[in-house]
Scaffold this motif. Structure first.
Motif, PDB file in Angstrom:
ATOM      1  N   ALA A  45       0.842  -1.198   0.000  1.00 20.89           N
ATOM      2  CA  ALA A  45       0.000   0.000   0.000  1.00 20.89           C
ATOM      3  C   ALA A  45       0.874   1.243   0.000  1.00 20.89           C
ATOM      4  CB  ALA A  45      -0.906   0.008   1.223  1.00 20.89           C
ATOM      5  N   GLU A  46       0.391   2.268  -0.674  1.00 22.17           N
ATOM      6  CA  GLU A  46       1.134   3.527  -0.711  1.00 22.17           C
ATOM      7  C   GLU A  46       1.397   4.031   0.709  1.00 22.17           C
ATOM      8  OE1 GLU A  46      -0.875   6.851  -2.598  1.00 22.17           O
ATOM      9  OE2 GLU A  46       1.028   7.528  -3.448  1.00 22.17           O
ATOM     10  N   GLY A  47       2.613   4.484   0.933  1.00 22.16           N
ATOM     11  CA  GLY A  47       2.999   4.987   2.249  1.00 22.16           C
ATOM     12  C   GLY A  47       3.626   3.939   3.145  1.00 22.16           C
ATOM     13  N   ASN A  48       3.436   2.672   2.805  1.00 24.58           N
ATOM     14  CA  ASN A  48       4.053   1.587   3.569  1.00 24.58           C
ATOM     15  C   ASN A  48       5.468   1.311   3.072  1.00 24.58           C
ATOM     16  OD1 ASN A  48       1.743   1.389   5.023  1.00 24.58           O
ATOM     17  ND2 ASN A  48       1.168  -0.661   4.303  1.00 24.58           N
ATOM     18  N   PRO A  49       6.292   0.729   3.928  1.00 25.59           N
ATOM     19  CA  PRO A  49       7.639   0.362   3.453  1.00 25.59           C
ATOM     20  C   PRO A  49       7.564  -0.816   2.482  1.00 25.59           C
ATOM     21  CG  PRO A  49       7.290  -0.402   5.708  1.00 25.59           C
ATOM     22  CD  PRO A  49       6.096   0.443   5.347  1.00 25.59           C
ATOM     23  N   LEU A  50       8.532  -0.864   1.579  1.00 23.38           N
ATOM     24  CA  LEU A  50       8.580  -1.967   0.626  1.00 23.38           C
ATOM     25  C   LEU A  50       9.937  -2.639   0.655  1.00 23.38           C
ATOM     26  CD1 LEU A  50      10.294  -1.440  -2.277  1.00 23.38           C
ATOM     27  CD2 LEU A  50       8.541   0.304  -2.523  1.00 23.38           C
ATOM     28  N   THR A  51       9.923  -3.931   0.376  1.00 17.31           N
ATOM     29  CA  THR A  51      11.148  -4.711   0.240  1.00 17.31           C
ATOM     30  C   THR A  51      10.997  -5.619  -0.959  1.00 17.31           C
ATOM     31  OG1 THR A  51      11.570  -4.711   2.635  1.00 17.31           O
ATOM     32  CG2 THR A  51      12.682  -6.390   1.317  1.00 17.31           C
ATOM     33  N   LYS A  80      12.519   0.612   0.457  1.00 14.16           N
ATOM     34  CA  LYS A  80      12.138   2.022   0.432  1.00 14.16           C
ATOM     35  C   LYS A  80      11.214   2.252   1.630  1.00 14.16           C
ATOM     36  CE  LYS A  80      10.451   5.719  -2.532  1.00 14.16           C
ATOM     37  NZ  LYS A  80       9.874   6.104  -3.840  1.00 14.16           N
ATOM     38  N   PRO A  81      11.459   3.284   2.415  1.00 17.36           N
ATOM     39  CA  PRO A  81      10.677   3.477   3.650  1.00 17.36           C
ATOM     40  C   PRO A  81       9.190   3.747   3.408  1.00 17.36           C
ATOM     41  CG  PRO A  81      12.700   4.771   3.681  1.00 17.36           C
ATOM     42  CD  PRO A  81      12.541   4.244   2.287  1.00 17.36           C
ATOM     43  N   SER A  82       8.868   4.438   2.307  1.00 14.72           N
ATOM     44  CA  SER A  82       7.487   4.808   2.044  1.00 14.72           C
ATOM     45  C   SER A  82       7.212   4.707   0.546  1.00 14.72           C
ATOM     46  CB  SER A  82       7.230   6.242   2.537  1.00 14.72           C
ATOM     47  OG  SER A  82       5.906   6.639   2.277  1.00 14.72           O
ATOM     48  N   ALA A  83       6.405   3.732   0.162  1.00 13.95           N
ATOM     49  CA  ALA A  83       6.178   3.465  -1.260  1.00 13.95           C
ATOM     50  C   ALA A  83       5.239   4.496  -1.880  1.00 13.95           C
ATOM     51  CB  ALA A  83       5.593   2.067  -1.428  1.00 13.95           C
ATOM     52  N   LEU A  84       5.495   4.767  -3.152  1.00 13.55           N
ATOM     53  CA  LEU A  84       4.635   5.640  -3.947  1.00 13.55           C
ATOM     54  C   LEU A  84       3.973   4.820  -5.055  1.00 13.55           C
ATOM     55  CD1 LEU A  84       7.109   8.633  -4.457  1.00 13.55           C
ATOM     56  CD2 LEU A  84       5.211   8.511  -2.818  1.00 13.55           C
ATOM     57  N   PHE A 107       3.659  -3.747  -7.244  1.00 20.98           N
ATOM     58  CA  PHE A 107       2.404  -3.009  -7.360  1.00 20.98           C
ATOM     59  C   PHE A 107       2.187  -2.215  -6.093  1.00 20.98           C
ATOM     60  CE2 PHE A 107       0.659  -4.451 -11.280  1.00 20.98           C
ATOM     61  CZ  PHE A 107       1.125  -5.739 -11.465  1.00 20.98           C
ATOM     62  N   VAL A 108       2.051  -0.912  -6.228  1.00 21.46           N
ATOM     63  CA  VAL A 108       1.774  -0.058  -5.087  1.00 21.46           C
ATOM     64  C   VAL A 108       0.351   0.481  -5.247  1.00 21.46           C
ATOM     65  CG1 VAL A 108       2.452   1.956  -3.751  1.00 21.46           C
ATOM     66  CG2 VAL A 108       4.199   0.593  -4.931  1.00 21.46           C
ATOM     67  N   LYS A 109      -0.504   0.153  -4.293  1.00 16.41           N
ATOM     68  CA  LYS A 109      -1.910   0.557  -4.355  1.00 16.41           C
ATOM     69  C   LYS A 109      -2.137   1.843  -3.579  1.00 16.41           C
ATOM     70  CE  LYS A 109      -5.013  -2.635  -3.882  1.00 16.41           C
ATOM     71  NZ  LYS A 109      -5.787  -3.773  -3.357  1.00 16.41           N
ATOM     72  N   ALA A 110      -2.928   2.710  -4.172  1.00 21.55           N
ATOM     73  CA  ALA A 110      -3.242   3.981  -3.518  1.00 21.55           C
ATOM     74  C   ALA A 110      -4.173   3.793  -2.324  1.00 21.55           C
ATOM     75  CB  ALA A 110      -3.890   4.925  -4.530  1.00 21.55           C
TER      76      ALA A 110
END
Lengths: 112, 114
Positions: free
Chosen positions: B14-20, B78-82, B111-114
């Motif tokens: 989800a957007e704003g969440n960290p990603l790995t 990335k600390p906060s996904a866009l 996939f980053v969901k808004a």
């Protein structure tokens, strides 16, 4: 700064026709040059690499060939295209074999 | 022989969440490790690399990667996904012992969901 240009961006060719994809690098001399193919939007397969004019190494035997007529020019060719040659072809360069590889924008080839 | 694995075909966040995005590798010598991103119908763009030095490498667009020698991993973070981070990500490895071959992973679709 260095830039890489690759053309054409899109190509539709009939089976049995010839192919020529061209790539040039600007802003550097004696780059290492590479041709990759990407199938099904995923993995990259190294086709050819070159460390200098006239020096070409082939990674995978196939229907394609590569040439480097000038220092910063790399050409991918075929005399007779097969359906299986369809794919996304990427030219790339690096300063030395150990440096970062930088890619062109790619060429979509559809053989019909 | 060198190899690289990206165990996840797809990562959803989800957007704003960290990603790995995960990557493991195998080389005989010291590794040179790279991350690239590919947007639809475009070439690969270089994000970052590890050659030597600090295990945490910072790259473009707020991405970073952590080199872990004991686990032979080089995960992209990335600390906060866009939403605009949605793309195909490739890990690549080259053996520092030489040679011209850079081996690329099969890619992970993010996939980053808004």
């Amino acid at each position: 700064s260095q830039t890489i240009h690759q053309w054409p961006a899109t190509l539709v060719q009939p089976v049995g026709s010839p192919l020529s994809l061209e790539c040039t690098v600007e802003g550097t001399s004696n780059p290492n040059l590479y041709w990759y193919r990407q199938a099904a939007g995923r993995g990259l397969q190294l086709l050819f690499y070159s460390v200098g004019i006239g020096q070409i190494s082939s990674e995978v035997p196939q229907n394609l060939s590569a040439s480097r007529p000038q220092d910063r020019q790399f050409i991918l060719s075929s005399k007779k295209l097969l359906l299986s040659d369809s794919g996304f072809y990427l030219c790339a360069w690096s300063v030395t074999p150990r440096d970062t590889i930088y890619f062109g924008e790619g060429s979509w080839l559809t053989v019909v | 022989a060198q190899s690289v694995a990206q165990p996840e075909d797809q990562v959803n966040v989800a957007e704003g969440n960290p990603l790995t995005v995960k990557c493991t590798y195998s080389v005989s010598g010291n590794p040179y490790l790279f991350w690239y991103v590919q947007y639809p119908n475009r070439g690969l763009q270089f994000l970052l690399k590890y050659i030597t030095g600090d295990n945490l490498v910072k790259g473009s667009y707020g991405f970073e990667a952590e080199f872990n020698k004991s686990q032979t991993s080089f995960h992209l973070k990335k600390p906060s996904a866009l939403v605009s981070d949605s793309a195909l990500y490739f890990c690549a490895v080259r053996d520092a012992a030489g040679g011209f071959k850079t081996i690329f992973g099969a890619g992970t679709r993010l996939f980053v969901k808004a």
